[in-house]
Design a protein around this motif. Structure first.
Motif, PDB file in Angstrom:
ATOM      1  N   HIS A   1      40.630  49.636  -7.422  1.00  0.00           N
ATOM      2  CA  HIS A   1      40.647  48.189  -7.611  1.00  0.00           C
ATOM      3  C   HIS A   1      41.693  47.848  -8.665  1.00  0.00           C
ATOM      4  CE1 HIS A   1      39.351  44.308  -9.404  1.00  0.00           C
ATOM      5  NE2 HIS A   1      39.091  44.014  -8.132  1.00  0.00           N
ATOM      6  N   LEU A   2      42.613  46.929  -8.319  1.00  0.00           N
ATOM      7  CA  LEU A   2      43.688  46.515  -9.217  1.00  0.00           C
ATOM      8  C   LEU A   2      43.554  45.040  -9.541  1.00  0.00           C
ATOM      9  CD1 LEU A   2      46.736  48.290  -7.506  1.00  0.00           C
ATOM     10  CD2 LEU A   2      45.378  49.117  -9.431  1.00  0.00           C
ATOM     11  N   SER A   3      43.941  44.663 -10.775  1.00  0.00           N
ATOM     12  CA  SER A   3      43.882  43.266 -11.212  1.00  0.00           C
ATOM     13  C   SER A   3      44.849  43.072 -12.370  1.00  0.00           C
ATOM     14  CB  SER A   3      42.455  42.893 -11.636  1.00  0.00           C
ATOM     15  OG  SER A   3      42.031  43.705 -12.724  1.00  0.00           O
ATOM     16  N   GLU A   4      44.988  41.814 -12.791  1.00  0.00           N
ATOM     17  CA  GLU A   4      45.847  41.452 -13.941  1.00  0.00           C
ATOM     18  C   GLU A   4      47.276  41.953 -13.744  1.00  0.00           C
ATOM     19  OE1 GLU A   4      44.144  42.582 -17.681  1.00  0.00           O
ATOM     20  OE2 GLU A   4      42.097  42.176 -17.012  1.00  0.00           O
ATOM     21  N   PHE A   5      47.866  41.624 -12.591  1.00  0.00           N
ATOM     22  CA  PHE A   5      49.221  42.081 -12.282  1.00  0.00           C
ATOM     23  C   PHE A   5      50.264  41.350 -13.133  1.00  0.00           C
ATOM     24  CE2 PHE A   5      46.955  43.197  -8.427  1.00  0.00           C
ATOM     25  CZ  PHE A   5      47.421  44.482  -8.197  1.00  0.00           C
ATOM     26  N   ARG A   6      51.278  42.089 -13.544  1.00  0.00           N
ATOM     27  CA  ARG A   6      52.479  41.515 -14.154  1.00  0.00           C
ATOM     28  C   ARG A   6      53.676  42.287 -13.606  1.00  0.00           C
ATOM     29  NH1 ARG A   6      53.078  40.536 -20.233  1.00  0.00           N
ATOM     30  NH2 ARG A   6      54.446  38.928 -19.387  1.00  0.00           N
ATOM     31  N   ASN A   7      54.618  41.543 -13.007  1.00  0.00           N
ATOM     32  CA  ASN A   7      55.765  42.182 -12.371  1.00  0.00           C
ATOM     33  C   ASN A   7      57.020  41.385 -12.678  1.00  0.00           C
ATOM     34  OD1 ASN A   7      54.131  44.069 -10.392  1.00  0.00           O
ATOM     35  ND2 ASN A   7      53.262  42.012 -10.196  1.00  0.00           N
ATOM     36  N   TRP A   8      58.096  42.093 -12.947  1.00  0.00           N
ATOM     37  CA  TRP A   8      59.368  41.413 -13.144  1.00  0.00           C
ATOM     38  C   TRP A   8      60.535  42.356 -12.853  1.00  0.00           C
ATOM     39  CZ3 TRP A   8      56.412  41.936 -17.880  1.00  0.00           C
ATOM     40  CH2 TRP A   8      56.859  42.944 -18.725  1.00  0.00           C
ATOM     41  N   LEU A   9      61.659  41.733 -12.550  1.00  0.00           N
ATOM     42  CA  LEU A   9      62.933  42.421 -12.362  1.00  0.00           C
ATOM     43  C   LEU A   9      63.815  42.061 -13.546  1.00  0.00           C
ATOM     44  CD1 LEU A   9      64.870  44.114 -10.581  1.00  0.00           C
ATOM     45  CD2 LEU A   9      65.595  41.957  -9.527  1.00  0.00           C
TER      46      LEU A   9
END
Length: 667
Positions: A32-40
């Protein structure tokens, strides 16, 4: 790598073997995954260096381009109560273009893989297990010192046993620290094992036992031999408290054993007892006892210290103190004994309009006997704060500079002379100086070992007078203060060399004024001792103010020092003067939305010292965020002017970041 494999195997074993009926009624997911933060992120960095000395100009320029993608999230496996944690990963490419007058020019490229992951098994159980692993690079920023890159890899495990009687913790840490950009780069590998347990009995007894073991290896490359250190330490501490309100009685017992294996093997044994008694509100009685043993392959020292003190307070304003100190040290080839009695008074008086008057005086009388078969004394683990501007003096006189060993505060790393520090000895005094490419950060505390020359047989008395006064007016808006110390040593035997004794007379007078956003003042110090005589005047002014979201900081400090010739401590005959001037400016301004910019300027000028120089540091920064787009710009330029050389260093950073949303499943 083995740690990651063992962790993965443990996770799969738990998924297959572990079952709990209380959990089976709820739906489970494998991951189970949560609290995503993604950037380039796109980065550009320019690093330029210039140095000119004796007509030989050296110059280099580096351009670094980086493209990376970052993702992070909280996770749980099968059930949050089984395993949960957090991870982040950065991966991408970098290209480096470099041009230099003293080495080959060219291009280079590589990949980026940085990560950090931690997790906890059975967080709500009595036996939680935590693991962590990370691999990251960062730039170490230092004032008036060269910046450098630091690559840190860490892996570890921690096990806690929770209970009401003896909560216990076990920890293991593997750390690898690699520097790039210092005068002498190094790779330090550390394996650390720790254990601690605690026992509480109501509010009466607090007992702690701990174990620490560290294996440290520092590789300096082919230019310096490898440094290896092994440290093992055991410690037991017990605190007992019993009281009848409002008084408190306390007994603290500490035992510590520490073994160090390095170029010189050392063994430390410490046993201390500290007793505090309060028969009433106004009276306190204390007794401290210390028993310390330090031994090496060739030297040993066994020391006893007793300290008894009585303090009485009258009407919350007049405090009287009596103290008795006895110290005896047995060395491999000699004995040292010191007995002192101290009496003191302090007085505080509240004045109208929130003003305060403070006065203090103490008188010390002591006797010292020293009987050595050899003409050398040994010091282990002397702590020195390495100031960038100022005197980092060692405590003893007549130090044998070839015996000086400087380590970090934890004594796990040995620094290299003329690379991390230099030794300056003038007359009987010894000073440590930071170098431009030092691994030691300014204001860091270091541990120093050394030998020093002593008079084999000496008997003398010591008389010390200390006085202090302070007047605070209008809620500390104005503060006037003065301090005085007078030390006089007299020989008690005809064989005592008076040149080995130490006399001191010093006083300080100062004034500080605080008005809303500004603080300014001045200080005058007169210092006259057997080894050194100087006077200095220091003036300062600081201004700090916030304008809503904007910020302004200004600072000026000017110190003028005059050294008089004592025939002992000066490098050259005659007097000399020294001037230290510092000025700083920092501005931060918020523009529209979430846009902010700022600038800073710092100037340092030292004239008349051993290392005369001028240094100027300019920095600019600008941050802007519009929607999911973020822009960061930072530039800095450092100039240094020395007597026979000049050099400069510049850095430019530009970062462009674009955030992305990432979801799993239907919204």
């Amino acid at each position: 790598m083995r740690l990651l494999q063992a962790t993965a195997f443990l996770v799969m074993a738990l998924l297959v073997l572990y079952a709990c009926p209380a959990w089976s009624a709820e739906p489970k997911v494998l991951l189970h995954l949560s609290e995503f933060r993604n950037w380039l992120q796109l980065d550009y960095e320019r690093h330029g260096r210039f140095s000119a000395r004796s007509g030989d100009d050296l110059e280099s320029t580096d351009h670094l381009f980086t493209e990376s993608f970052h993702t992070s999230a909280a996770y749980s496996i099968y059930d949050p109560r089984l395993l949960n944690g957090y991870f982040d990963i950065d991966f991408g490419l970098n290209q480096n273009i470099y041009d230099s007058t003293y080495q080959e020019s060219g291009t280079d490229q590589g990949t980026i893989l940085e990560y950090s992951i931690d997790g906890t098994f059975f967080e709500h159980r009595p036996y939680p297990v935590r693991f962590f692993s990370s691999d990251e690079e960062r730039e170490v920023q230092r004032l008036f010192s060269k910046n450098y890159e630091l690559h840190v890899r860490e892996h570890g495990l921690a096990l806690a046993l929770k209970n009401r009687f003896v909560p216990t913790n076990f920890r293991y840490l593997y750390r690898e620290r690699e520097t790039d950009g210092l005068q002498l780069d190094r790779v330090q590998t550390t394996n650390t094992y720790t254990f601690d347990a605690l026992h509480l009995y109501k509010d009466i007894s607090h007992s702690e036992v701990s174990f620490y073991h560290s294996d440290d290896d520092t590789d300096f490359g082919p230019t310096e031999p490898e440094d290896t250190s092994r440290i093992t330490e055991y410690q037991f501490r017990n605190t007992m408290r019993w009281s009848n309100y409002p008084t408190l009685n306390q007994l603290v017992s500490v035992y510590r054993y520490r073994d160090e294996t390095n170029d010189v093997s050392l063994s430390f044994k410490d046993w201390s007892e500290s007793l505090l008694l309060q028969p009433g509100r106004a009276l306190k009685i204390g007794f401290n006892y210390d028993n310390t043993s330090i031994s090496s392959d060739q030297l040993s020292r066994h020391e006893h210290k007793e300290h008894i003190w009585i303090e009485h307070k009258l009407y919350e304003s007049l405090t009287s103190r009596l103290r008795f100190l006895n110290r005896k040290a047995d060395y491999t080839a000699g004995m040292y004994k010191d007995v002192r009695g101290i009496a003191g008074l302090s007085y505080q008086k509240k004045l109208p309009r929130t003003s305060l008057l403070s006065l203090g005086y103490s008188y010390t009388r002591g006797r010292t006997d020293r009987d050595y078969e050899l003409r050398q004394g040994a010091v282990f683990d002397e702590r020195v704060t390495m100031e960038l501007v100022g005197q980092n003096l060692l405590q003893n006189l007549d130090i044998l500079i070839e015996t000086i060993v400087v380590k970090n505060q934890d004594r796990t790393e040995t620094y290299v002379e003329n690379i991390d520090y230099t030794v300056l000895q003038y007359g009987r005094q010894t000073e440590l100086l930071l170098t431009a490419g030092s691994q030691i950060d300014p204001d860091a505390v270091v541990s120093v070992d050394y030998l020093y020359s002593v008079d084999p047989g000496v008997r003398f008395s010591t008389t010390v007078h200390e006085a202090s006064s302070s007047l605070s007016l209008l809620s500390n808006r104005y503060r006037i203060y003065a301090y005085m110390v007078s030390t006089d040593q007299e020989p008690l035997s005809d064989s005592t060399d008076e040149d080995r004794l130490y006399d001191l007379f010093t006083y300080t007078v100062g004034l500080v004024n605080t008005r809303r956003f500004a603080t300014y003042g001045g200080e005058f110090v007169h210092y006259d001792s057997t080894t050194e005589k100087r006077q200095y005047v220091e003036l300062f002014w600081r201004y700090r103010r916030y304008f809503r979201r904007n910020y302004l900081w200004l600072s000026f400090r000017d110190r003028y020092v005059k050294y008089d010739d004592t025939g002992i401590s000066e490098v050259t005959d005659g007097s000399r003067t020294e001037n230290q001037f510092f000025a700083g400016l920092s501005v931060r301004r918020r523009f529209f939305g979430r846009t902010m910019g700022g600038a800073g300027l710092e100037y340092l000028d030292i004239q008349g010292s051993i290392n005369d120089r001028d240094e100027l540091k300019l920095n600019l920064h600008f941050d802007m965020r519009v929607g999911r787009l973020e822009l960061r710009f930072q530039a800095e330029k450092n100039w240094e002017w020395w007597e026979n050389r000049r050099q400069s260093e510049s850095r430019v950073f530009l970062t462009l970041r674009r955030y992305f949303d990432f979801r799993i499943g239907n919204r």
